[in-house]
Design an enzyme around this catalytic site. Structure first.
Site, PDB file in Angstrom:
ATOM      1  N   LYS A  53     -32.521 -24.319  11.516  1.00  0.00           N
ATOM      2  CA  LYS A  53     -31.108 -23.971  11.683  1.00  0.00           C
ATOM      3  C   LYS A  53     -30.943 -22.447  11.767  1.00  0.00           C
ATOM      4  CE  LYS A  53     -29.626 -28.240   9.437  1.00  0.00           C
ATOM      5  NZ  LYS A  53     -29.100 -28.948   8.271  1.00  0.00           N
ATOM      6  N   GLN A  97     -27.623 -27.880   2.095  1.00  0.00           N
ATOM      7  CA  GLN A  97     -28.618 -28.838   2.578  1.00  0.00           C
ATOM      8  C   GLN A  97     -28.800 -29.965   1.572  1.00  0.00           C
ATOM      9  OE1 GLN A  97     -29.904 -28.714   5.639  1.00  0.00           O
ATOM     10  NE2 GLN A  97     -31.208 -30.486   5.372  1.00  0.00           N
ATOM     11  N   ASP A 120     -20.707 -29.108   8.516  1.00  0.00           N
ATOM     12  CA  ASP A 120     -21.474 -30.361   8.475  1.00  0.00           C
ATOM     13  C   ASP A 120     -20.563 -31.564   8.736  1.00  0.00           C
ATOM     14  OD1 ASP A 120     -24.231 -30.394   8.095  1.00  0.00           O
ATOM     15  OD2 ASP A 120     -24.086 -29.913   5.956  1.00  0.00           O
TER      16      ASP A 120
END
Ligand code: GUN
Length: 290
Positions: A53, A97, A120
């Protein structure tokens, strides 16, 4: 003959489009989109995902910040960090995460992220908006899957689609996106408690496999001409790679591919699209702010 859906190629095309937009924002506003990622602990797979990412941010000209926290931090310490990121005017969007260590509630963490910075798309506000068709951040993997179907001109209207797996990150949201107006698939979700799962999968014209069981979908479970999207990315041991492991999808690719019309490979299918969708969400968060 089947067509391999090349997620790597599509994602690099989209990255070029994003880089162009970044250039325009930089010229007009003298700033670039800024994504932050919080990584708790040092789980190998999470390390890899987060580093991909961060690298993708560099490729398109975004600013990125990686925040590492030790696995023994308290839930309060993580929530405080999230509050700080919510207030940080320079950060357009951020992710925490997953998975998190067992002593930290993922639900609490997800709910503490400002929905406007939730790139997200995991916050209940964003999932709720997505469900009723309002503009929202859409979770990256489902968003990437929809983009692949679109860019390969795969007809979804009226198609029988089976989603294998009901996770909040993939199965459930992608089933909602596939059934919405304009996409119009007829969607069935199957999971560990489903009876006659093989028969149901065999009836599908589009199969989205997202259960994390390597090689679960076998040739006998697939009808001729099916479209297959493989979301699985399980690490399995391999003596052929330097790292000692390789990624394996939920589909027995070698035997299933010859029966399909379209199929995504692992790696190089959905994975790169997930990252590019996160970039698209971050770009949007940045543009919304101005
Ligand atoms: N873990 C596995 N997939 C994801 C994802 O898309 N976002 C975050 N934050 N964690 C994940």
């Amino acid at each position: 003959m089947y067509t391999i859906i090349d997620g790597k190629k599509v994602s690099s095309d989209i990255k070029l489009e994003i880089a162009e937009e970044v250039k325009k924002i930089r010229e007009k506003k003298d700033k670039v989109p800024h994504l932050a990622a919080v990584l708790v602990g040092n789980d190998g797979a999470s390390e890899t995902y987060v580093s991909h990412k961060v690298k993708a941010c560099e490729q398109v000209g975004f600013k990125s910040t990686l925040i590492r926290m030790e696995s023994r931090i308290t839930e309060k310490q993580l929530l405080d960090k999230i509050a700080e990121l919510n207030d940080d005017q320079d950060i357009d969007g951020f992710i925490v995460q997953l998975p998190l260590p067992g002593h930290i509630s993922e639900d609490k963490v997800i709910e503490s992220v400002d929905p406007f910075k939730d790139v997200d798309g995991f916050h209940p506000v964003n999932l709720g908006k997505m469900t009723i068709g309002l503009p929202s951040f859409v979770p990256a993997t489902p968003c990437g899957i929809m983009e692949l179907l679109k860019r390969y001109d795969i007809e979804t209207s009226g198609k029988k689609c089976v989603v294998i797996g009901r996770s909040n990150i993939v199965g459930r949201p992608v089933s909602i996106l596939l059934s919405k107006k304009g996409v119009d698939a007829t969607v069935t979700i199957v999971h560990s408690r489903t009876k006659n799962i093989e028969d149901i999968i065999r009836g599908a014209e589009i199969i989205i496999a997202a259960i994390g069981v390597p090689g679960f979908v076998k040739a006998g479970m697939v009808s001729e001409g099916a479209v297959i999207i493989d979301v699985g990315t399980t690490r399995v041991r391999s003596d052929k790679t330097k790292s000692g492991w390789k990624l394996k999808g939920d589909v027995d690719f070698e035997n299933v591919a010859p029966k399909c019309s379209y199929i995504t490979p692992v790696p190089g299918g959905v994975g790169p699209m997930t990252i590019v969708s996160l970039l698209q969400n971050t770009l949007r968060a940045c543009k919304q702010k101005y």
